[in-house]
Design a protein around this motif. Structure first.
Motif, PDB file in Angstrom:
ATOM      1  N   ALA A 189       1.814   7.137   0.389  1.00  0.00           N
ATOM      2  CA  ALA A 189       2.636   8.229  -0.217  1.00  0.00           C
ATOM      3  C   ALA A 189       1.515   9.352  -0.474  1.00  0.00           C
ATOM      4  O   ALA A 189       1.593  10.632  -0.329  1.00  0.00           O
ATOM      5  CB  ALA A 189       3.278   7.901  -1.387  1.00  0.00           C
ATOM      6  N   THR A 190       0.297   8.767  -1.076  1.00  0.00           N
ATOM      7  CA  THR A 190      -0.704   9.834  -1.282  1.00  0.00           C
ATOM      8  C   THR A 190      -1.281  10.538   0.023  1.00  0.00           C
ATOM      9  O   THR A 190      -1.546  11.638  -0.193  1.00  0.00           O
ATOM     10  CB  THR A 190      -2.056   8.796  -1.924  1.00  0.00           C
ATOM     11  OG1 THR A 190      -1.430   8.607  -2.964  1.00  0.00           O
ATOM     12  CG2 THR A 190      -3.093  10.041  -2.391  1.00  0.00           C
ATOM     13  N   LYS A 203       5.903  10.511  -7.530  1.00  0.00           N
ATOM     14  CA  LYS A 203       5.915   9.341  -8.433  1.00  0.00           C
ATOM     15  C   LYS A 203       5.024   8.454  -7.721  1.00  0.00           C
ATOM     16  O   LYS A 203       4.281   7.695  -8.327  1.00  0.00           O
ATOM     17  CB  LYS A 203       7.161   8.686  -8.455  1.00  0.00           C
ATOM     18  CG  LYS A 203       8.230   9.609  -9.455  1.00  0.00           C
ATOM     19  CD  LYS A 203       9.631   9.111  -9.595  1.00  0.00           C
ATOM     20  CE  LYS A 203      10.391   9.970 -10.804  1.00  0.00           C
ATOM     21  NZ  LYS A 203      11.846   9.252 -10.890  1.00  0.00           N
ATOM     22  N   ARG A 204       5.154   8.110  -6.546  1.00  0.00           N
ATOM     23  CA  ARG A 204       4.128   7.216  -5.705  1.00  0.00           C
ATOM     24  C   ARG A 204       2.686   7.803  -5.942  1.00  0.00           C
ATOM     25  O   ARG A 204       1.789   6.756  -5.840  1.00  0.00           O
ATOM     26  CB  ARG A 204       4.637   7.210  -4.485  1.00  0.00           C
ATOM     27  CG  ARG A 204       5.807   6.562  -4.113  1.00  0.00           C
ATOM     28  CD  ARG A 204       5.592   4.899  -4.319  1.00  0.00           C
ATOM     29  NE  ARG A 204       6.839   4.235  -3.615  1.00  0.00           N
ATOM     30  CZ  ARG A 204       6.849   2.888  -3.731  1.00  0.00           C
ATOM     31  NH1 ARG A 204       5.940   2.253  -4.453  1.00  0.00           N
ATOM     32  NH2 ARG A 204       8.109   2.392  -3.464  1.00  0.00           N
ATOM     33  N   GLN A 227       1.607   6.816  -9.216  1.00  0.00           N
ATOM     34  CA  GLN A 227       1.377   5.375  -9.529  1.00  0.00           C
ATOM     35  C   GLN A 227      -0.034   5.024  -9.094  1.00  0.00           C
ATOM     36  O   GLN A 227      -0.612   4.090  -9.509  1.00  0.00           O
ATOM     37  CB  GLN A 227       2.453   4.625  -8.576  1.00  0.00           C
ATOM     38  CG  GLN A 227       2.472   3.367  -8.990  1.00  0.00           C
ATOM     39  CD  GLN A 227       3.316   2.591  -8.231  1.00  0.00           C
ATOM     40  OE1 GLN A 227       4.482   3.174  -7.579  1.00  0.00           O
ATOM     41  NE2 GLN A 227       3.313   1.243  -7.692  1.00  0.00           N
ATOM     42  N   ALA A 228      -0.404   5.745  -7.815  1.00  0.00           N
ATOM     43  CA  ALA A 228      -1.700   5.385  -7.240  1.00  0.00           C
ATOM     44  C   ALA A 228      -2.654   5.880  -8.271  1.00  0.00           C
ATOM     45  O   ALA A 228      -3.793   5.103  -8.220  1.00  0.00           O
ATOM     46  CB  ALA A 228      -1.885   5.866  -5.935  1.00  0.00           C
ATOM     47  N   CYS A 275       0.854  -1.259   0.002  1.00  0.00           N
ATOM     48  CA  CYS A 275       0.042  -0.047  -0.247  1.00  0.00           C
ATOM     49  C   CYS A 275       0.766   1.606  -0.006  1.00  0.00           C
ATOM     50  O   CYS A 275       0.096   2.272   0.244  1.00  0.00           O
ATOM     51  CB  CYS A 275      -0.843   0.066   1.282  1.00  0.00           C
ATOM     52  SG  CYS A 275      -2.366  -1.108   1.208  1.00  0.00           S
ATOM     53  N   LEU A 276       2.236   1.275  -0.273  1.00  0.00           N
ATOM     54  CA  LEU A 276       2.992   2.356  -0.350  1.00  0.00           C
ATOM     55  C   LEU A 276       2.400   3.282  -1.272  1.00  0.00           C
ATOM     56  O   LEU A 276       2.667   4.745  -0.800  1.00  0.00           O
ATOM     57  CB  LEU A 276       4.397   1.953  -0.599  1.00  0.00           C
ATOM     58  CG  LEU A 276       5.289   1.013   0.432  1.00  0.00           C
ATOM     59  CD1 LEU A 276       6.803   0.682  -0.031  1.00  0.00           C
ATOM     60  CD2 LEU A 276       5.362   2.013   1.780  1.00  0.00           C
ATOM     61  N   PRO A 277       2.010   3.158  -2.500  1.00  0.00           N
ATOM     62  CA  PRO A 277       1.296   4.435  -3.202  1.00  0.00           C
ATOM     63  C   PRO A 277       0.264   5.103  -2.441  1.00  0.00           C
ATOM     64  O   PRO A 277       0.147   6.301  -2.336  1.00  0.00           O
ATOM     65  CB  PRO A 277       0.892   3.615  -4.525  1.00  0.00           C
ATOM     66  CG  PRO A 277       1.662   2.385  -4.714  1.00  0.00           C
ATOM     67  CD  PRO A 277       1.731   1.802  -3.321  1.00  0.00           C
ATOM     68  N   LEU A 298       7.503  12.417  -3.183  1.00  0.00           N
ATOM     69  CA  LEU A 298       6.288  11.776  -3.166  1.00  0.00           C
ATOM     70  C   LEU A 298       5.403  11.684  -4.498  1.00  0.00           C
ATOM     71  O   LEU A 298       4.447  10.846  -4.240  1.00  0.00           O
ATOM     72  CB  LEU A 298       5.407  12.087  -2.036  1.00  0.00           C
ATOM     73  CG  LEU A 298       6.181  11.902  -0.726  1.00  0.00           C
ATOM     74  CD1 LEU A 298       5.301  12.404   0.388  1.00  0.00           C
ATOM     75  CD2 LEU A 298       6.420  10.520  -0.430  1.00  0.00           C
TER      76      LEU A 298
END
Length: 275
Positions: A194-195, A262-263, A266-267, A189-191, A260
């Motif tokens: 990060a969001t 890029k993350r 990505q999300a 759940c890193l994206p 952050l």
């Protein structure tokens, strides 16, 4: 490469939007290096010099160094507490299928319906009753409460996209519930995390109303958003100094967004958030 006429309106809209963003940004940055006379006489001209006099004046007059430290402390600890509460809460809601979990999730969603100013007076009374009025500690405890509804809703949607087989495999290896959260759900759940970090960082760093009321104008504790308006009275509305001070306060925002983005992209691209 020949431009397809069907896409011409879209290209025009994109470039128009880009100009609408770039022109105010250029004016803002150029003004930080100008005097009042230059700003009013030639607003869109390049600055005559790139001296840092306005930045030094802003930094010293409003004591922005200490204000940045205060904002950093409040923001970092608030973000840490937000994640500490939101991740386990989202984990529990994402794995639950009963009616009670649905009710709890809707309760979190109700947090969006509370206007910011509506909670100001009760928050003031609470700060006074707890003896934390005019302290940064209360803001560290209060800001995560305002961020939990959005944070939990976002993270729940991310965690529901994780296949149950991942948890079952971890359970077969003897993993506990905490180990499943730490080693399975959190990395995947890193994206989403990060969001949540980026959205809440922007909110916490730019918070003004509650910081002014709860922490107050004390130079030893005030945040950058409270310190910045003092430049208007101290310098007699020197717009060059005011814009220079604003630029200084935006540097941490730019750094965090760069790290952050890029993350977060990505999300958004993955379509994992379904609200």
């Amino acid at each position: 490469m020949k431009l397809n006429k069907r896409w011409l309106p879209a290209h025009i809209l994109v470039w128009t939007y880009a100009v609408l963003l770039v022109v105010p940004l250029y004016y803002f940055l150029a003004s930080a290096f100008k005097s009042n006379d230059e700003i009013f006489a030639h607003p869109f001209a390049l600055p005559s010099s790139l001296g840092l006099g306005n930045f030094r004046t802003a930094f010293d007059s409003a004591d922005l160094g200490l204000a940045v430290v205060n904002s950093t402390l409040v923001t970092v600890f608030s973000l840490a507490l937000t994640l500490l509460l939101a991740i386990p809460a989202a984990f529990a809601l994402a794995r639950s299928t009963g009616r009670l979990a649905g009710v709890v999730e809707k309760v979190f969603s109700l947090g969006f319906l509370i206007p910011t100013f509506a909670a100001l007076f009760p928050t003031f009374l609470l700060a006074a009753a707890t003896g934390l009025f005019h302290t940064r500690i209360f803001m560290v405890l209060f800001l995560p409460a305002t961020a939990l509804p959005l944070s939990v809703v976002i993270l729940v949607q991310f965690m529901r996209t994780i296949p149950p087989e991942m948890e079952e495999a971890a359970r077969l290896d003897g993993a506990s519930t905490f180990a499943v959260l730490r080693h399975v759900y959190t990395p995947m759940c890193l994206p989403g995390i990060a969001t949540v970090l980026l959205l809440n960082f922007l909110t916490f760093w730019n918070e003004y109303l509650y910081s002014l009321v709860i922490i107050g104008p004390d130079p030893a504790q005030r945040t950058v958003q409270v310190a910045l308006p003092t430049l208007k009275s101290i310098t007699g509305t020197d717009y060059g100094v005011l814009t220079a001070g604003t630029v200084l306060t935006l540097v941490p925002v730019w750094i965090v967004y760069t790290v952050l983005q890029k993350r977060m992209q990505q999300a958004l691209v993955s379509g994992a958030v379904k609200m």
